[in-house]
Design an enzyme around this catalytic site. Structure first.
Site, PDB file in Angstrom:
ATOM      1  CG  ASN A  15      55.619 -47.616 -37.125  1.00  0.00           C
ATOM      2  OD1 ASN A  15      56.078 -47.750 -38.257  1.00  0.00           O
ATOM      3  ND2 ASN A  15      54.530 -48.194 -36.716  1.00  0.00           N
ATOM      4  CD1 TRP A  16      60.324 -43.403 -39.082  1.00  0.00           C
ATOM      5  CD2 TRP A  16      61.479 -43.455 -41.324  1.00  0.00           C
ATOM      6  NE1 TRP A  16      61.413 -42.783 -38.933  1.00  0.00           N
ATOM      7  CE2 TRP A  16      62.254 -42.856 -40.246  1.00  0.00           C
ATOM      8  CE3 TRP A  16      61.793 -43.838 -42.244  1.00  0.00           C
ATOM      9  CZ2 TRP A  16      63.505 -42.582 -40.460  1.00  0.00           C
ATOM     10  CZ3 TRP A  16      63.079 -43.398 -42.896  1.00  0.00           C
ATOM     11  CH2 TRP A  16      64.039 -42.690 -41.766  1.00  0.00           C
ATOM     12  CE  LYS A  17      51.775 -45.517 -37.452  1.00  0.00           C
ATOM     13  NZ  LYS A  17      50.372 -45.444 -37.001  1.00  0.00           N
ATOM     14  CG  HIS A  19      51.406 -51.451 -35.642  1.00  0.00           C
ATOM     15  ND1 HIS A  19      50.235 -50.915 -35.836  1.00  0.00           N
ATOM     16  CD2 HIS A  19      52.140 -50.636 -34.979  1.00  0.00           C
ATOM     17  CE1 HIS A  19      50.234 -49.655 -35.733  1.00  0.00           C
ATOM     18  NE2 HIS A  19      51.378 -49.325 -35.070  1.00  0.00           N
ATOM     19  CD  GLU A  64      48.865 -48.379 -38.302  1.00  0.00           C
ATOM     20  OE1 GLU A  64      50.078 -48.255 -39.020  1.00  0.00           O
ATOM     21  OE2 GLU A  64      48.702 -47.267 -37.757  1.00  0.00           O
ATOM     22  CD  GLU A 101      52.078 -48.805 -30.936  1.00  0.00           C
ATOM     23  OE1 GLU A 101      52.668 -47.743 -30.904  1.00  0.00           O
ATOM     24  OE2 GLU A 101      51.741 -49.272 -31.806  1.00  0.00           O
ATOM     25  N   GLY A 106      47.590 -42.217 -33.600  1.00  0.00           N
ATOM     26  CA  GLY A 106      47.445 -41.602 -34.794  1.00  0.00           C
ATOM     27  C   GLY A 106      46.092 -40.642 -34.816  1.00  0.00           C
ATOM     28  CB  SER A 109      48.757 -39.242 -30.028  1.00  0.00           C
ATOM     29  OG  SER A 109      47.821 -39.792 -31.000  1.00  0.00           O
ATOM     30  N   GLY A 123      54.931 -42.950 -33.721  1.00  0.00           N
ATOM     31  CA  GLY A 123      54.442 -42.946 -35.065  1.00  0.00           C
ATOM     32  C   GLY A 123      54.769 -41.711 -35.790  1.00  0.00           C
ATOM     33  N   GLY A 124      53.652 -40.828 -35.675  1.00  0.00           N
ATOM     34  CA  GLY A 124      53.726 -39.565 -36.367  1.00  0.00           C
ATOM     35  C   GLY A 124      54.621 -38.562 -36.439  1.00  0.00           C
TER      36      GLY A 124
HETATM   37  C1  PEP Z   1      52.178 -46.308 -33.933  1.00  0.00           C
HETATM   38  O1  PEP Z   1      51.528 -46.525 -34.788  1.00  0.00           O
HETATM   39  O2  PEP Z   1      52.891 -47.262 -33.579  1.00  0.00           O
HETATM   40  C2  PEP Z   1      51.720 -44.999 -33.305  1.00  0.00           C
HETATM   41  C3  PEP Z   1      52.172 -45.093 -31.869  1.00  0.00           C
HETATM   42  O3  PEP Z   1      51.420 -43.981 -34.097  1.00  0.00           O
HETATM   43  P1  PEP Z   1      51.360 -42.431 -33.439  1.00  0.00           P
HETATM   44  O4  PEP Z   1      52.485 -42.113 -32.609  1.00  0.00           O
HETATM   45  O5  PEP Z   1      51.154 -41.790 -34.756  1.00  0.00           O
HETATM   46  O6  PEP Z   1      49.862 -42.495 -32.688  1.00  0.00           O
END
Ligand code: PEP
Length: 255
Positions: A12-14, A98, A100, A170, A176, A216, A237-238
């Site tokens: 997920n590049w956000k 998600h 967010e 999640e 994040g 994470s 994500g990251g």
């Molecule tokens: C996400 O937002 O889907 C996610 C898992 O982010 P991160 O890996 O950065 O925690």
């Protein structure tokens, strides 16, 4: 993972990467991600990058996912993107629900339900996200909260085969933040999700639906999550923004 579910690693590049940066990352992924290690790989760029990413990954083993969709077919919905538009760039998956989107854009379970219905009708697989806040976890209500999200979000959502739906657990406090859930935390909730899916869809279909962990996740910790019975991959994500890290996670998922 004592099941025959194909592992899935989704990035997920956000809201990261403009068009030139998306092209660069997609090209690097095509070069670095293992093509045939038995793991399904999906990248979910921002809407503006879907077409160029689709072009770059064409012919590779990497599939395309979107980060959002609107359930109406067309019309006066400024700023929105329909299922047919996602299909036109060959998106096979779409993240919905998600945290967010739920927190910052006030999306509700009813919204996620409409998105899930529209996507499945269009032949796009929803990656349905769920997860609890730190407060809910500390109150010991995380399993009840997450399974209620699943029941509400999937209420009346019909599927004929397990590959029409993916769930991503999640925990919000792990997204994040660098804080990860333990593998046992992930298994507790992913197991409860599968049991809830079995109540909705029956044991057989539920046994084939992939349930991912997200929060994470990185090359150093992914193996621990994947060793759990009901964790079938990761929503990343990251670490999905770095081609080497993402490729390393795909590699580990194939071991
Ligand atoms: C996400 O937002 O889907 C996610 C898992 O982010 P991160 O890996 O950065 O925690």
């Amino acid at each position: 993972m004592p099941s025959n579910r194909t592992r899935l690693i989704a990035g997920n590049w956000k809201m990261n990467n403009d068009v030139p940066a998306a092209k660069e990352l997609a090209s690097a992924l095509v070069e670095k991600v293992s093509a045939d290690n038995g793991v399904e790989v999906v990248v979910c760029p921002p809407t503006i990058d879907l077409a160029c990413t689709s072009h770059k990954i064409e012919g590779s083993a990497i599939k395309l996912g979107a980060q959002n969709v609107y359930w109406e077919a067309s019309g006066a919905y400024t700023g929105e993107t329909s299922c047919a538009m996602l299909k036109s760039v060959d998106a096979a998956y779409c993240i919905i629900g998600h945290s967010e989107r739920r927190d910052y854009f006030h999306e509700t379970d009813a919204d996620e339900n409409k998105k899930a219905r529209a996507l499945i009708a269009a032949g796009i697989t929803p990656i349905f996200c769920c997860g609890e806040s730190l407060e809910t976890r500390e109150a010991g209500e995380h399993v009840a909260f997450v399974t209620a999200q699943i029941r509400a979000g999937l209420d009346g959502v019909e599927i004929d085969s397990a590959d029409q739906l993916v769930i991503a657990y999640e925990p919000i406090w792990a997204i994040g933040t660098g804080k990860t859930a333990t593998a046992a935390d992930a298994q507790e909730v992913c197991g409860a999700i599968r049991a809830t899916l079995a109540e909705i869809y029956g044991e057989e279909l539920a046994g084939g639906i992939r349930v991912l962990y997200g929060g994470s996740a990185k090359p150093e910790n992914i193996a621990g999550f994947l060793a759990e019975e009901d964790v079938d991959g990761a929503l990343v994500g990251g670490a999905s923004l770095k081609a080497d890290d993402f490729a390393a996670m795909v590699e580990k998922a194939g071991e």
